[in-house]
Write a protein that holds these residues in place. Structure first.
Motif, PDB file in Angstrom:
ATOM      1  N   SER A 168       0.826  -1.198   0.000  1.00  0.00           N
ATOM      2  CA  SER A 168       0.000   0.000   0.000  1.00  0.00           C
ATOM      3  C   SER A 168       0.869   1.262   0.000  1.00  0.00           C
ATOM      4  CB  SER A 168      -0.930   0.003   1.219  1.00  0.00           C
ATOM      5  OG  SER A 168      -1.722   1.168   1.249  1.00  0.00           O
ATOM      6  N   ILE A 169       1.926   1.258   0.793  1.00  0.00           N
ATOM      7  CA  ILE A 169       2.833   2.411   0.825  1.00  0.00           C
ATOM      8  C   ILE A 169       3.470   2.622  -0.548  1.00  0.00           C
ATOM      9  CG2 ILE A 169       5.014   3.275   1.753  1.00  0.00           C
ATOM     10  CD1 ILE A 169       4.239   2.009   4.435  1.00  0.00           C
ATOM     11  N   LEU A 170       3.938   1.554  -1.151  1.00  0.00           N
ATOM     12  CA  LEU A 170       4.570   1.668  -2.460  1.00  0.00           C
ATOM     13  C   LEU A 170       3.590   2.161  -3.520  1.00  0.00           C
ATOM     14  CD1 LEU A 170       6.724  -1.569  -2.353  1.00  0.00           C
ATOM     15  CD2 LEU A 170       7.611   0.754  -2.521  1.00  0.00           C
ATOM     16  N   SER A 171       2.353   1.680  -3.479  1.00  0.00           N
ATOM     17  CA  SER A 171       1.365   2.084  -4.484  1.00  0.00           C
ATOM     18  C   SER A 171       0.994   3.556  -4.365  1.00  0.00           C
ATOM     19  CB  SER A 171       0.107   1.222  -4.366  1.00  0.00           C
ATOM     20  OG  SER A 171      -0.617   1.530  -3.184  1.00  0.00           O
ATOM     21  N   ASN A 172       1.237   4.126  -3.182  1.00  0.00           N
ATOM     22  CA  ASN A 172       0.894   5.529  -2.950  1.00  0.00           C
ATOM     23  C   ASN A 172       2.099   6.467  -3.033  1.00  0.00           C
ATOM     24  OD1 ASN A 172      -2.084   5.849  -2.105  1.00  0.00           O
ATOM     25  ND2 ASN A 172      -1.443   4.043  -0.963  1.00  0.00           N
ATOM     26  N   ASN A 173       3.236   5.938  -3.436  1.00  0.00           N
ATOM     27  CA  ASN A 173       4.453   6.742  -3.563  1.00  0.00           C
ATOM     28  C   ASN A 173       5.149   6.379  -4.872  1.00  0.00           C
ATOM     29  OD1 ASN A 173       5.057   8.269  -0.767  1.00  0.00           O
ATOM     30  ND2 ASN A 173       4.124   6.294  -0.313  1.00  0.00           N
ATOM     31  N   GLY A 178       7.316   6.315  -8.181  1.00  0.00           N
ATOM     32  CA  GLY A 178       8.668   6.789  -8.453  1.00  0.00           C
ATOM     33  C   GLY A 178       9.694   5.789  -7.977  1.00  0.00           C
ATOM     34  N   GLU A 179      10.939   6.252  -7.902  1.00  0.00           N
ATOM     35  CA  GLU A 179      12.030   5.373  -7.500  1.00  0.00           C
ATOM     36  C   GLU A 179      12.772   5.879  -6.268  1.00  0.00           C
ATOM     37  OE1 GLU A 179      14.553   4.903 -10.864  1.00  0.00           O
ATOM     38  OE2 GLU A 179      13.048   3.854 -12.069  1.00  0.00           O
ATOM     39  N   TYR A 180      12.290   6.966  -5.666  1.00  0.00           N
ATOM     40  CA  TYR A 180      12.992   7.545  -4.519  1.00  0.00           C
ATOM     41  C   TYR A 180      12.875   6.646  -3.294  1.00  0.00           C
ATOM     42  CZ  TYR A 180       8.263   9.158  -3.266  1.00  0.00           C
ATOM     43  OH  TYR A 180       6.920   9.220  -2.952  1.00  0.00           O
ATOM     44  N   GLU A 181      13.773   6.862  -2.335  1.00  0.00           N
ATOM     45  CA  GLU A 181      13.789   6.078  -1.106  1.00  0.00           C
ATOM     46  C   GLU A 181      12.596   6.423  -0.217  1.00  0.00           C
ATOM     47  OE1 GLU A 181      18.661   5.779  -0.766  1.00  0.00           O
ATOM     48  OE2 GLU A 181      17.548   7.050   0.635  1.00  0.00           O
TER      49      GLU A 181
END
Length: 308
Positions: free
Chosen positions: A103-108, A110-113
């Motif tokens: 869920s966190i990845l789907s809402n952020n 890009g490729e940033y940390e």
């Protein structure tokens, strides 16, 4: 739509962040007061129910959907209320962690940390996930759970973007025995709050802010204050950051100045100010008249740089 009109963050300095009570408007108010944008926003994942814990959509979209290029830092407890590390280390909560990570990845995009603070302030005993004080017998289970949690987050598609902060607190047990292993930590973080007796409540220090800061830097209280944890990070070869900090009272300008000098002198990665009265009464945006010296010192240290 919420729009910020303040200048971008200053370059060649530690990243600056803010905690604004999971409110984008509070973040914008802080930026307007400070005269610049922040780089990161600290937000907190629910620890009462797994159904709330599992999804970052509310934080990432409803609350901070208008954040633009500001990056979210997530407080993510490894265990929640009425659960245990003894169960966590066996894989009982893997699906909850996996769901949240995705869920966190789907809402952020890009490729940033993406910085995660697993079970932050774990060396205290005031949170459900703490293993300090009377809970230190739980440390081995905590370490095993951290290692498993790390594997689940890194194991999802895109999980290589996660960066894990070993985020400790002053005024608690020695966190160094809680270290989960060099390969499971990317950043050493520390939480620092000036708490003079005059503030009441949890206040315990004498009213000399300079002495209080000097003791933190020079192991005057213990070996795991801000100075000690900086040395620990250096020994581990990890970046160091101030994950949370706050100041209180009209006489705390020297504490603010001490923090500013420490950040620049030690190549600290980032710092996040607790601009809230929830949990700790550190909000600065409403205290220009009440605390003129520290608010002025904060703006001088961290506000927009005047153009020549």
């Amino acid at each position: 739509m919420l729009i910020s009109t303040v200048p971008a963050a200053n370059s060649a300095e530690p990243l600056i962040g803010v905690y604004g009570e999971n409110s984008m408007q509070h973040v914008l108010d802080f930026e307007k007061w400070l005269g610049r944008k922040v780089d990161v926003i600290l937000c907190t994942v629910d620890f009462h129910k797994w159904e709330n814990y599992r999804y970052a959509d509310w934080l990432s979209q409803t609350v901070y959907g208008a954040r633009g290029d500001r990056r979210l830092v997530y407080d993510v407890p490894i265990i929640i209320q009425d659960t245990s590390y003894a169960e966590a280390k066996t894989g009982s909560y893997d699906e909850h962690w996996k769901c949240l990570a995705e869920s966190i990845l789907s809402n952020n995009a890009g490729e940033y940390e993406i910085v995660i603070r697993p079970s932050h302030e774990m060396n205290g005993e005031w949170f459900a996930w703490g293993v300090g004080g009377s809970k230190q017998a739980m440390i081995p289970d905590f370490i095993a759970s951290w290692q498993r949690f790390h594997g689940v987050f890194r194991g999802v598609k895109g999980g290589e973007r996660f960066r894990f902060s070993f985020s400790t607190s002053e005024g608690a047990s020695d966190p160094r025995p809680m270290w989960p292993g060099d390969e499971y930590v990317d950043i050493v973080g520390h939480d620092v709050y000036w708490k003079p007796k005059a503030m009441g409540g949890e206040g315990w220090e004498e009213g000399d802010a300079k002495l209080a800061w000097d003791k933190r830097v020079n192991d005057g209280y213990n070996e795991w204050g801000v100075g000690g944890m900086l040395k620990f990070a250096q020994q581990k070869g990890k970046p160091f950051q101030i994950d949370e900090w706050g100041t209180w009272g009209p006489d705390s300008a020297v504490f603010v100045q001490g923090m500013a000098e420490f950040l620049k002198a030690n190549n600290v990665r980032s710092h996040t100010y607790w601009n809230s009265n929830s949990g700790y009464p550190g909000e600065l945006t409403q205290r220009e008249k009440e605390w003129p010296a520290p608010t002025k010192a904060f703006k001088a240290a961290f506000g927009a740089v005047a153009k020549p």
